[in-house]
Design a protein around this motif. Structure first.
Motif, PDB file in Angstrom:
ATOM      1  N   GLY A 246       0.676  -1.168  -0.103  1.00 29.51           N
ATOM      2  CA  GLY A 246      -0.163   0.048  -0.103  1.00 29.51           C
ATOM      3  C   GLY A 246       0.834   1.322   0.153  1.00 29.51           C
ATOM      4  N   GLU A 247       0.579   1.973   0.832  1.00 25.40           N
ATOM      5  CA  GLU A 247       1.049   3.320   0.852  1.00 25.40           C
ATOM      6  C   GLU A 247       2.405   3.577   0.676  1.00 25.40           C
ATOM      7  N   ALA A 248       3.066   2.617   1.815  1.00 25.94           N
ATOM      8  CA  ALA A 248       4.682   3.110   1.749  1.00 25.94           C
ATOM      9  C   ALA A 248       5.156   2.559   0.640  1.00 25.94           C
ATOM     10  N   GLY A 249       4.594   1.634  -0.340  1.00 28.07           N
ATOM     11  CA  GLY A 249       5.348   1.417  -1.477  1.00 28.07           C
ATOM     12  C   GLY A 249       5.374   2.371  -2.480  1.00 28.07           C
ATOM     13  N   TRP A 250       3.949   3.046  -2.516  1.00 31.86           N
ATOM     14  CA  TRP A 250       3.721   4.254  -3.518  1.00 31.86           C
ATOM     15  C   TRP A 250       4.660   5.415  -3.104  1.00 31.86           C
ATOM     16  N   SER A 251       4.450   5.509  -1.795  1.00 26.60           N
ATOM     17  CA  SER A 251       5.166   6.942  -1.390  1.00 26.60           C
ATOM     18  C   SER A 251       6.880   6.960  -1.502  1.00 26.60           C
ATOM     19  N   HIS A 252       7.422   5.750  -1.192  1.00 23.11           N
ATOM     20  CA  HIS A 252       8.834   5.636  -1.591  1.00 23.11           C
ATOM     21  C   HIS A 252       9.141   5.315  -2.961  1.00 23.11           C
ATOM     22  N   GLY A 253       8.309   5.240  -3.797  1.00 13.36           N
ATOM     23  CA  GLY A 253       8.572   5.140  -5.164  1.00 13.36           C
ATOM     24  C   GLY A 253       9.304   3.774  -5.468  1.00 13.36           C
ATOM     25  N   GLN A 254       8.724   2.754  -4.739  1.00  6.08           N
ATOM     26  CA  GLN A 254       9.080   1.170  -4.942  1.00  6.08           C
ATOM     27  C   GLN A 254       8.072   0.380  -5.938  1.00  6.08           C
ATOM     28  N   VAL A 255       7.143   1.103  -6.337  1.00  8.50           N
ATOM     29  CA  VAL A 255       6.251   0.368  -7.079  1.00  8.50           C
ATOM     30  C   VAL A 255       6.275   0.877  -8.641  1.00  8.50           C
ATOM     31  N   PHE A 256       6.352  -0.030  -9.646  1.00  9.86           N
ATOM     32  CA  PHE A 256       6.242   0.228 -10.896  1.00  9.86           C
ATOM     33  C   PHE A 256       5.432  -0.409 -11.715  1.00  9.86           C
ATOM     34  N   THR A 257       4.930   0.128 -12.840  1.00 18.52           N
ATOM     35  CA  THR A 257       3.927  -0.379 -13.556  1.00 18.52           C
ATOM     36  C   THR A 257       4.686  -0.596 -15.021  1.00 18.52           C
ATOM     37  N   PHE A 258       4.255  -1.776 -15.551  1.00 16.23           N
ATOM     38  CA  PHE A 258       4.790  -2.023 -17.009  1.00 16.23           C
ATOM     39  C   PHE A 258       3.618  -2.267 -17.883  1.00 16.23           C
ATOM     40  N   GLY A 259       3.374  -1.375 -18.904  1.00 16.74           N
ATOM     41  CA  GLY A 259       2.204  -1.554 -19.441  1.00 16.74           C
ATOM     42  C   GLY A 259       2.505  -1.830 -20.919  1.00 16.74           C
ATOM     43  N   TRP A 260       1.328  -1.430 -21.811  1.00 15.95           N
ATOM     44  CA  TRP A 260       1.549  -1.742 -23.212  1.00 15.95           C
ATOM     45  C   TRP A 260       2.377  -0.781 -23.971  1.00 15.95           C
ATOM     46  N   ARG A 261       3.028   0.326 -23.304  1.00 12.91           N
ATOM     47  CA  ARG A 261       3.858   0.988 -23.955  1.00 12.91           C
ATOM     48  C   ARG A 261       5.264   0.567 -23.980  1.00 12.91           C
ATOM     49  N   GLU A 262       5.405  -0.598 -23.114  1.00  9.59           N
ATOM     50  CA  GLU A 262       6.947  -1.321 -23.116  1.00  9.59           C
ATOM     51  C   GLU A 262       7.834  -0.244 -22.345  1.00  9.59           C
ATOM     52  N   ASP A 263       7.221   0.772 -21.602  1.00 10.87           N
ATOM     53  CA  ASP A 263       8.516   1.279 -20.651  1.00 10.87           C
ATOM     54  C   ASP A 263       7.981   0.892 -19.190  1.00 10.87           C
ATOM     55  N   ILE A 264       8.733   1.292 -18.438  1.00  9.28           N
ATOM     56  CA  ILE A 264       8.765   1.236 -16.964  1.00  9.28           C
ATOM     57  C   ILE A 264       8.426   2.549 -16.210  1.00  9.28           C
ATOM     58  N   ARG A 265       7.283   2.463 -15.716  1.00  2.00           N
ATOM     59  CA  ARG A 265       6.887   3.994 -14.961  1.00  2.00           C
ATOM     60  C   ARG A 265       6.875   3.677 -13.627  1.00  2.00           C
ATOM     61  N   VAL A 266       6.914   4.824 -13.079  1.00  2.00           N
ATOM     62  CA  VAL A 266       7.003   4.911 -11.355  1.00  2.00           C
ATOM     63  C   VAL A 266       5.533   4.980 -11.104  1.00  2.00           C
ATOM     64  N   GLY A 267       4.859   4.140  -9.992  1.00  2.00           N
ATOM     65  CA  GLY A 267       3.957   4.163  -9.518  1.00  2.00           C
ATOM     66  C   GLY A 267       2.795   3.162  -9.971  1.00  2.00           C
ATOM     67  N   GLY A 268       1.764   3.211  -9.415  1.00  2.00           N
ATOM     68  CA  GLY A 268       0.542   2.360  -9.920  1.00  2.00           C
ATOM     69  C   GLY A 268      -0.348   2.941 -11.125  1.00  2.00           C
ATOM     70  N   PRO A 269      -1.290   2.321 -11.435  1.00  2.00           N
ATOM     71  CA  PRO A 269      -2.207   2.976 -12.498  1.00  2.00           C
ATOM     72  C   PRO A 269      -2.764   4.112 -11.888  1.00  2.00           C
ATOM     73  N   MET A 270      -3.115   4.314 -10.939  1.00  2.00           N
ATOM     74  CA  MET A 270      -3.728   5.404 -10.049  1.00  2.00           C
ATOM     75  C   MET A 270      -2.705   6.608  -9.590  1.00  2.00           C
ATOM     76  N   HIS A 271      -1.643   6.057  -9.524  1.00  2.00           N
ATOM     77  CA  HIS A 271      -0.471   6.920  -9.030  1.00  2.00           C
ATOM     78  C   HIS A 271       0.725   7.333 -10.204  1.00  2.00           C
ATOM     79  N   THR A 272       0.474   6.833 -11.222  1.00  2.00           N
ATOM     80  CA  THR A 272       1.488   6.767 -12.185  1.00  2.00           C
ATOM     81  C   THR A 272       2.100   8.473 -12.115  1.00  2.00           C
ATOM     82  N   LYS A 273       3.372   8.541 -11.972  1.00  2.00           N
ATOM     83  CA  LYS A 273       3.886   9.975 -12.092  1.00  2.00           C
ATOM     84  C   LYS A 273       4.153  10.325 -13.492  1.00  2.00           C
ATOM     85  N   LYS A 274       4.167   9.617 -14.349  1.00  2.00           N
ATOM     86  CA  LYS A 274       4.318   9.875 -15.952  1.00  2.00           C
ATOM     87  C   LYS A 274       6.017  10.145 -15.988  1.00  2.00           C
TER      88      LYS A 274
END
Ligand code: UDP
Ligand code: MN
Length: 532
Positions: A420-448
């Motif tokens: 949950g929040e600890a992971g998001w706020s420390h930036g240890q959660v990443f999203t891999f999507g159809w764009r084949e890039d690695i993004r910081v945050g989850g889908p609701m918290h993607t930092k772009k």
């Protein structure tokens, strides 16, 4: 003597009658004072119509016949408005709850993504402030409006937030317009949503509870509710909403006017910390999306605002959660695509369809519903998106991107334990999507911001995601390496200096081996379809 007795009796009779019935002397006045104590002052509004806090307290007129021959009436429930205005206590009138430090602990947010301690201490029937455009108080709507089924999907919703949603709908809607309230449980596992919920709802005969047989996600859960609905219109709400004064007639009126309408209320913000109720930044705006398909709100062009900003206006796309639609028209549109998982994207699907099929989509400023915007997503999202912590097999440390800003380096840090929040706020959660890039945050918290490398020996740095692959294209290979095709090199790490950098690929060194924690293998396979 006899005559005197008779007089006395007559006098006593009159006295009793006066005590019972005279408006300002009798028992009635005592009763009234008790029931409506703290009642706010009644003042005279425009046109001599009595008002409480700017809202008329007596129907201004009986139904009127408009130029189009339609009979319209004032749908306000003045008795309910008066009752609401007299309430005082925690969170009443939509005021923020005075938070103390003990209310602010992480535990309070963990299960719902909003502060459930605060929610539990606010009445299920709390009043909200009437923040509508002043013109809304005078508007008349069709005397005959279609009735509606209210459909509320929920997955592990908090007890008080779910019940407050139901109560606010029943308290602030004309009963004849509510065909039923359908609560659709998307396979929740919380105890309070089982027997206790059913027991509670026995006292509210309009409420039905349906349950999915497995976790279906928001879209299929809504569809289940829609398929069971009997109302002429279906109205979808989230399970943590509060309907504001006279929210329903303005929506139904537009559907009565044109059955191919999808109409959305203004979505107000219920603060996830203190439950204060207020408008979104900028209040009324149109729905739109950017090149990444992220939903955004844009100002209403002046040619659409007409002269009166309390009038309905058209919107290209809806926000998604809260809207009303003619039931048959919803099915003529094909409902939702049943292949949509959990949530996201469904607002575009239904928006595009309504416009392409000759309908219209409108936002209705005189209809307002509050929604709790979560701090983070509290529930598991199976199969839908891939969220991961990236742990190095050599050092056991994790990638971290604490500063979320373009130009900041990706570093190696101790893996955080909490979800949950600890992971998001420390930036240890990443999203891999159809764009084949690695993004910081989850889908609701993607930092772009995306992982970016400029050469075979540069540090891995965050840059604004451009979606054009190139420096931001990554592959995860079977040998556990994170490969950067454009530089033909791999992500390496140095735990003593906590550095993350590019290096010549060598799958045998542990400092180049990465494992995804809590990720979804199917998604990774799709992600890597062309790479291994
Ligand atoms: N929901 C659901 N199943 C899910 C996820 C969400 O039924 O798998 C419900 C949830 O309880 C809420 C609505 O769908 O009523 C929208 O989800 P949420 O509020 O989490 O989305 P947000 O408003 O945060 O975008
Ligand atoms: Mn929601």
């Amino acid at each position: 003597m006899r005559r005197k007795e008779k007089r006395l009796l007559q006098f006593a009779g009159l006295l009793i009658a006066a005590l019972l019935f005279l408006p300002n002397v009798g028992l009635w006045s005592l009763y009234r004072d008790r029931v409506f104590e703290n009642s706010p002052e009644i003042v005279e509004g425009p046109g001599g119509i009595p008002q409480i806090q700017g809202v008329n307290v007596r129907p201004q007129k009986d139904a009127q016949v408009g130029r189009d021959g339609m009979r319209r009436k004032d749908w306000h429930d003045y008795e309910a408005i008066r009752r609401d205005a007299a309430r005082s206590g925690n969170g009443e009138q939509g005021k923020p709850f005075p938070l103390t430090d003990t209310d602010r602990v992480d535990q309070a947010y963990r299960e719902n993504g909003f502060n459930i301690y605060v929610s539990d201490r606010i009445s299920l029937n709390r009043s909200v402030a009437d923040i509508r455009h002043p013109n809304c108080k005078q508007k008349l709507y069709g005397e005959k409006l279609p009735n509606t089924s209210i459909i509320i999907p929920f997955h592990n919703e908090g007890w008080s937030s779910l019940l407050r949603t139901v109560h606010s709908v029943l308290n602030r809607s004309p009963p004849e317009l509510i065909a039923e309230v359908i609560l659709v449980d998307d396979f929740s596992d919380k105890e309070h949503l089982k027997g206790s919920l059913e027991e509670y709802m026995v006292r509210l005969p309009k409420v039905r509870i349906l349950r999915t047989k497995k976790r279906e996600g928001l879209i299929r859960t809504r569809l289940l509710g829609a398929a069971a609905a009997n109302g002429e219109v279906i109205t979808f709400l989230d399970s943590h909403c509060e309907a504001n004064i006279n929210w329903l007639p303005p929506l139904l009126d537009r559907i009565a006017d044109n059955r191919k309408s999808i109409v959305c209320p203004m979505i107000d913000v219920i603060d996830h910390d203190n439950f204060g109720y207020e408008t979104q930044a900028g209040d009324a705006m149109r729905g739109a999306f950017d090149w990444e398909m992220y939903y955004k709100r844009i100002p209403i062009p002046s040619e659409l605002t007409k002269d009166d900003s309390s009038e309905p206006f058209e919107s290209p796309v809806m926000a998604g959660g809260l809207f009303a639609v003619d039931r048959k028209w919803f099915w003529e549109l094909g409902g939702y695509d049943t292949g949509l998982e959990i949530w996201g994207g469904e607002q575009y699907e239904i928006s595009f369809k309504v416009w392409m099929c000759g309908g219209r989509m409108e936002d209705i400023p005189c209809s307002r519903v509050g929604h709790i915007y979560r701090k983070y997503v509290p529930y598991k999202v199976p199969g839908g998106v891939s969220l991961a912590r990236l742990r190095n097999t050599g050092s056991g440390m994790c990638m971290e991107s604490k500063h979320f800003s373009s130009g900041s380096p990706v570093r190696l840090e101790t893996c955080l334990k909490g979800r949950g929040e600890a992971g998001w706020s420390h930036g240890q959660v990443f999203t891999f999507g159809w764009r084949e890039d690695i993004r910081v945050g989850g889908p609701m918290h993607t930092k772009k911001v995306c992982f970016d490398a400029i050469s075979h020996n540069s540090p891995v740095t965050l840059y604004d995601c451009h979606g054009l692959k190139g420096n931001q294209l990554w592959r995860y290979r079977k040998d556990k390496s994170l490969y950067h095709p454009i530089s033909n090199s791999c992500i390496d790490s140095n735990p003593t200096e906590r550095k993350v950098f590019m290096n010549t690929c060598d799958p045998s060194v542990p400092s180049q081996q990465w494992v995804f924690e809590k990720t979804n293998t199917t998604i990774l396979e799709t992600f890597n379809r062309n790479s291994n």
